[in-house]
Design an enzyme around this catalytic site. Sequence first.
Site, PDB file in Angstrom:
ATOM      1  N   TYR A  18       0.844  -1.201   0.000  1.00  0.00           N
ATOM      2  CA  TYR A  18       0.000   0.000   0.000  1.00  0.00           C
ATOM      3  C   TYR A  18       0.880   1.252   0.000  1.00  0.00           C
ATOM      4  CZ  TYR A  18      -3.381   3.506   1.468  1.00  0.00           C
ATOM      5  OH  TYR A  18      -4.152   4.641   1.541  1.00  0.00           O
ATOM      6  N   HIS A  22       1.572   4.197  -3.058  1.00  0.00           N
ATOM      7  CA  HIS A  22       1.376   5.633  -2.860  1.00  0.00           C
ATOM      8  C   HIS A  22       2.677   6.414  -3.063  1.00  0.00           C
ATOM      9  CE1 HIS A  22      -2.614   4.606  -1.502  1.00  0.00           C
ATOM     10  NE2 HIS A  22      -2.906   5.883  -1.662  1.00  0.00           N
ATOM     11  N   TYR A  41      -3.466  16.837   1.449  1.00  0.00           N
ATOM     12  CA  TYR A  41      -3.958  15.456   1.558  1.00  0.00           C
ATOM     13  C   TYR A  41      -2.918  14.615   2.291  1.00  0.00           C
ATOM     14  CZ  TYR A  41      -6.505  11.292  -0.157  1.00  0.00           C
ATOM     15  OH  TYR A  41      -7.244  10.141  -0.272  1.00  0.00           O
ATOM     16  N   TRP A  76      -7.462   3.593 -10.514  1.00  0.00           N
ATOM     17  CA  TRP A  76      -6.709   3.578  -9.257  1.00  0.00           C
ATOM     18  C   TRP A  76      -7.419   2.686  -8.230  1.00  0.00           C
ATOM     19  CZ3 TRP A  76      -1.998   4.822  -7.651  1.00  0.00           C
ATOM     20  CH2 TRP A  76      -1.752   4.877  -6.282  1.00  0.00           C
TER      21      TRP A  76
END
Length: 105
Positions: A18, A22, A41, A76
Amino acid sequence: MEKYAWKATVIDGKLDEYVKRHNEIWPEMLEVLGAAGIKNYTIWNVGNELFGYYECEKGVEYAARIQNESPVVERWNEYMKDVMIMEKDPVTGAQPQLRRVFSFK
């Protein structure tokens, strides 16, 4: 500027993947986030839980609509589904928004 928070779960044993994905986020995904007016973000993690927060320059509804209509976001989400579990709001197609219960300025 409206604030938005969401939560999700990383599948057991998939946190490193993960994070890797990213760290290698697609440039076109960043373009969609920018077009949606998303700023500041961040995603946080504890155990298998994820907590995301961002600010919506053009409002939460606008940000959700742009993301929901984007084929890049759709790709995505498909790409990420083997490493995470995220509920979707049936109306917006986005992550269910967390309710703010405290704020200190």
